[in-house]
Structures are given as structure tokens and as C-alpha cells.
Design a protein around this motif. Structure first.
Motif, short mmCIF file in Angstrom:
data_model
loop_
_atom_site.label_atom_id
_atom_site.label_comp_id
_atom_site.label_asym_id
_atom_site.label_seq_id
_atom_site.Cartn_x
_atom_site.Cartn_y
_atom_site.Cartn_z
N SER A 1 -7.55 -43.04 -39.05
CA SER A 1 -8.15 -44.02 -37.91
C SER A 1 -7.43 -43.71 -36.46
CB SER A 1 -7.92 -45.26 -38.13
OG SER A 1 -6.74 -45.71 -38.59
N THR A 2 -6.75 -42.54 -36.29
CA THR A 2 -6.04 -42.49 -34.91
C THR A 2 -6.78 -41.53 -33.89
OG1 THR A 2 -4.64 -40.90 -35.90
CG2 THR A 2 -3.81 -43.03 -35.75
N PHE A 3 -8.01 -42.06 -33.84
CA PHE A 3 -9.20 -41.20 -32.98
C PHE A 3 -8.63 -40.57 -31.86
CE2 PHE A 3 -11.95 -43.71 -36.04
CZ PHE A 3 -12.52 -42.55 -36.55
N PRO A 4 -7.79 -41.51 -30.98
CA PRO A 4 -7.51 -40.93 -29.69
C PRO A 4 -6.49 -39.55 -29.75
CG PRO A 4 -7.20 -43.28 -29.64
CD PRO A 4 -7.57 -42.82 -31.21
N GLU A 5 -5.90 -39.72 -30.84
CA GLU A 5 -4.80 -38.63 -30.97
C GLU A 5 -5.46 -37.25 -31.42
OE1 GLU A 5 -1.98 -39.48 -34.03
OE2 GLU A 5 -1.26 -41.27 -33.13
N TRP A 6 -6.83 -37.22 -31.72
CA TRP A 6 -7.30 -36.04 -32.38
C TRP A 6 -8.15 -35.30 -31.11
CZ3 TRP A 6 -9.90 -39.03 -36.81
CH2 TRP A 6 -8.91 -39.21 -37.89
N GLY A 7 -8.09 -35.89 -29.75
CA GLY A 7 -8.78 -34.94 -28.91
C GLY A 7 -10.23 -34.62 -29.33
N SER B 1 -18.67 -38.14 -27.76
CA SER B 1 -20.11 -38.25 -28.63
C SER B 1 -19.42 -38.11 -30.22
CB SER B 1 -20.83 -37.32 -28.38
OG SER B 1 -20.61 -35.90 -28.30
N LYS B 2 -18.61 -37.02 -30.44
CA LYS B 2 -18.21 -36.74 -31.69
C LYS B 2 -17.18 -37.99 -32.41
CE LYS B 2 -17.00 -32.83 -33.84
NZ LYS B 2 -16.19 -31.98 -34.39
N GLU B 3 -16.46 -38.68 -31.38
CA GLU B 3 -15.54 -39.74 -31.61
C GLU B 3 -16.42 -40.85 -32.02
OE1 GLU B 3 -12.31 -42.65 -29.58
OE2 GLU B 3 -12.00 -40.57 -29.13
N ASN B 4 -17.29 -41.06 -31.17
CA ASN B 4 -18.33 -42.36 -31.42
C ASN B 4 -18.96 -42.24 -32.87
OD1 ASN B 4 -17.43 -43.58 -28.73
ND2 ASN B 4 -19.41 -42.73 -27.89
N ASN B 5 -19.39 -40.99 -33.09
CA ASN B 5 -20.13 -40.72 -34.31
C ASN B 5 -19.15 -40.93 -35.60
OD1 ASN B 5 -22.11 -40.04 -36.09
ND2 ASN B 5 -21.59 -37.81 -35.82
N TRP B 6 -17.93 -40.27 -35.30
CA TRP B 6 -16.79 -40.67 -36.55
C TRP B 6 -16.41 -42.05 -36.57
CZ3 TRP B 6 -12.71 -36.13 -36.80
CH2 TRP B 6 -13.37 -34.94 -37.17
N ARG B 7 -16.57 -42.87 -35.59
CA ARG B 7 -16.08 -44.20 -35.54
C ARG B 7 -17.32 -44.93 -36.17
NH1 ARG B 7 -12.43 -46.85 -32.44
NH2 ARG B 7 -11.08 -45.45 -31.07
N LYS B 8 -18.58 -44.66 -36.20
CA LYS B 8 -19.67 -45.42 -36.80
C LYS B 8 -19.44 -44.86 -38.46
CE LYS B 8 -23.01 -45.07 -33.30
NZ LYS B 8 -24.22 -44.40 -32.56
#
Length: 304
Positions: free
Chosen positions: A273-279, A283-290
Motif C-alpha cells: 500500500s506504499t504507493f508514494p514509494e513506488w514512483g 494515472s497508474k497510481e490512481n488506477n492501482w489505488r482503485k
């Protein structure tokens, strides 16, 4: 002062005095370890490629014997017929490098995130996860391997781990898991990869050729690996691919009891769940969060 090239030359000569180092090059993609490719001329005249893995500080802090651990485990897995790199040498003296390291087989292949045949790609992922979990542990000496459930419980209790992202309901997940632990044991203990995701799989000509990076492995419920892989596949390939992967794994592992899978899915959701660390691109981050929220919602619904 000895330069890096000379250090690698010394290392390959420790394996065999007749070895000569032709070249050394840094391999990209390693996060938890420094990975270097070596090309070696053997005394027989054969040219061989190898890899040096030097584990990072975080892994060494978690397990000071991580190099010995991975070397020993790769030997067990190779003997069991799994597609993993052959371990050649464990350097523990720290005479050459400041940290222990391992010398392993170089396997030609690369990670694949845009497969030409997604269904077959997912099938191979499921087949090989089942192969890992089917390794017969009864006659193996595995006391050096940690219990992964303990690692996960530590993650729950570690308040300093990360600031929980409340847009992903992480506090709710943690509280629900804390109130549910320990989970009743319903499956026999198996070898777990611990981080079975597309980035740790090498492919060549659409065939899975190697499963790499075993430093997070341990013993535990096979559902631990399955849940992590489900979420990773959901991130990278979508819901249909995740469902195909799950169904294929289930068909190959009829002896596994899947009752506790939603709880392990919540552990996976907390861990991944540590999306900010993955760079990631926004748009991809938003998709993965969903996708993460959908994964969690389904798991909680199954528990309730």
C-alpha cells in the motif's frame, strides 16, 4: 586500494583458482540488493555468466545471515526441481567485500509486464506458485527459515512502519486483523516465496525460466503467497487475470483450505500500500489505488 573489478576477480577465483574474470557489469532493477553480472573464462575454456548478489542494509538488519539463508534455500529449491538460479558460492569471510555475498547462476531472461498471451502467462505463474508450495518439507532441514506469520504480526504491531494512508482504510484493515489473530491453522506449513510478483519472474520466449529474489521467503500458510500474488496481478494485469490466476491455482491445489484467504488478502493489502514509494505515474497510481480498494472491499465482505 583494490578496485571493484579486482574484488570480483578475487571472488571468482575463490570459486575456482582457474577462473578468469572477463567483465563485470551492474544489473539494474535490484532494490533490496546490489546485483552484478560477471562473465568468466573457466580453465576448461568455457565462458560462463554468473551473478553476484550483495544484500542491502535493510535485509541485513532484518536477518544478518541473509546471504547464507538465500544460498542454502536456492540449493534446496534447485534440488526440488524448481526454476531458480543455481547457487555456486557463498562468500562469508568479508575479506573481499564488507558484507557477505552469494555467487549464483546467470539466467537469460527478463521480467514481462506486457505478455503476448496473458492467459498462458497467468497459467504459468499459477503452475509455478503451486510447484513452490508442493515442495515436500517433511524430509528437509528448514530450521533456518523464519515463520512468515510472525513477520506479518510484527508488521501489524509496528506503529513506526508507515503513516497509514486513510484513503485506503489501512487503520480499519489493521484493527480488523489484530482482532482476528492468531488465525486458526487450516493448512500444512509450506515454503513461501514471500514476494511472488511479476518483477521477480524471468521469461524467455514466453516461457517462465526463473523465479528470483528469495530473501523474503519463509515458512507458513500457502494462502500468504497466494494473496500477495493476487493483489500484484490485479495491479499489473487487472481483475480478470487475477481471477484466472486464483482459479488455476485452486484447481492445482485441492488440498488447500481457502477459508482464511480474505484475512491474508488484507495482510497483502496492508503490505502493498506504499504507493508514494513506488514512483508511479499519477494515472497508474490512481488506477492501482482503485484496484486496491476493490480488493479490500471484496475481502472484508467475505469476512463479514
Amino acid at each position: 586500494m583494490i578496485n571493484e573489478y579486482d574484488k570480483f576477480e578475487q571472488l571468482v577465483k575463490k570459486l575456482d583458482q582457474g577462473n578468469k574474470l572477463i567483465r563485470a557489469w551492474e544489473l539494474m532493477g535490484g532494490i533490496s540488493a546490489n546485483v552484478t553480472g560477471l562473465e568468466i573464462l573457466q580453465s576448461s575454456g568455457r565462458i560462463l555468466k554468473m551473478i553476484v548478489r550483495q544484500h542491502g542494509d535493510n535485509d541485513l538488519k532484518r536477518n544478518p545471515n541473509i546471504a547464507s539463508f538465500e544460498h542454502k534455500l536456492l540449493g534446496i529449491l534447485k534440488t526440488a526441481g524448481l526454476p531458480v538460479p543455481m547457487p555456486y558460492y557463498f562468500e562469508q569471510s568479508c575479506e573481499i567485500f564488507s558484507k557477505p555475498c552469494i555467487l549464483i547462476e546467470f539466467i537469460e531472461g527478463q521480467s514481462e509486464f506486457t505478455p503476448s498471451n496473458l492467459y498462458d502467462h497467468i497459467l504459468q505463474l499459477a503452475i509455478n506458485l503451486a510447484k513452490i508450495h508442493r515442495v515436500n518439507c517433511a524430509d528437509l532441514s528448514l530450521s533456518f527459515m523464519p515463520k512468515l506469520e510472525n513477520t506479518y504480526v510484527e508488521m501489524l504491531n509496528n506503529k513506526d512502519r508507515v503513516i497509514l494512508d486513510e484513503t485506503l482504510n489501512l487503520s480499519l484493515i489493521r484493527d480488523l486483523l489484530k482482532s482476528s489473530m492468531p488465525l486458526p491453522s487450516m493448512n500444512k506449513e509450506v515454503i513461501l516465496h514471500g514476494d511472488y510478483w511479476p518483477g521477480n519472474i524471468l521469461w524467455k520466449e514466453d516461457k517462465l525460466v526463473s523465479i528470483i529474489d528469495w530473501e523474503d521467503s519463509g515458512l507458513g500458510d500457502p494462502l500468504t503467497d497466494l494473496a500477495n500474488s493476487q493483489l500484484e496481478i490485479l495491479y499489473h494485469f487487472g481483475m480478470q487475470a487475477m481471477n484466472d490466476f486464483t482459479n488455476q491455482y485452486k484447481s492445482m491445489m485441492p488440498e488447500v483450505n481457502f477459508t482464511n484467504l480474505p484475512f491474508w488478502q488484507l495482510f497483502a493489502a496492508l503490505r502493498l500500500s506504499t504507493f508514494p514509494e513506488w514512483g508511479l505515474e499519477k494515472s497508474k497510481e490512481n488506477n492501482w489505488r482503485k484496484r486496491h480498494k476493490s480488493f479490500v472491499r471484496q475481502a472484508i465482505n467475505r469476512i463479514r
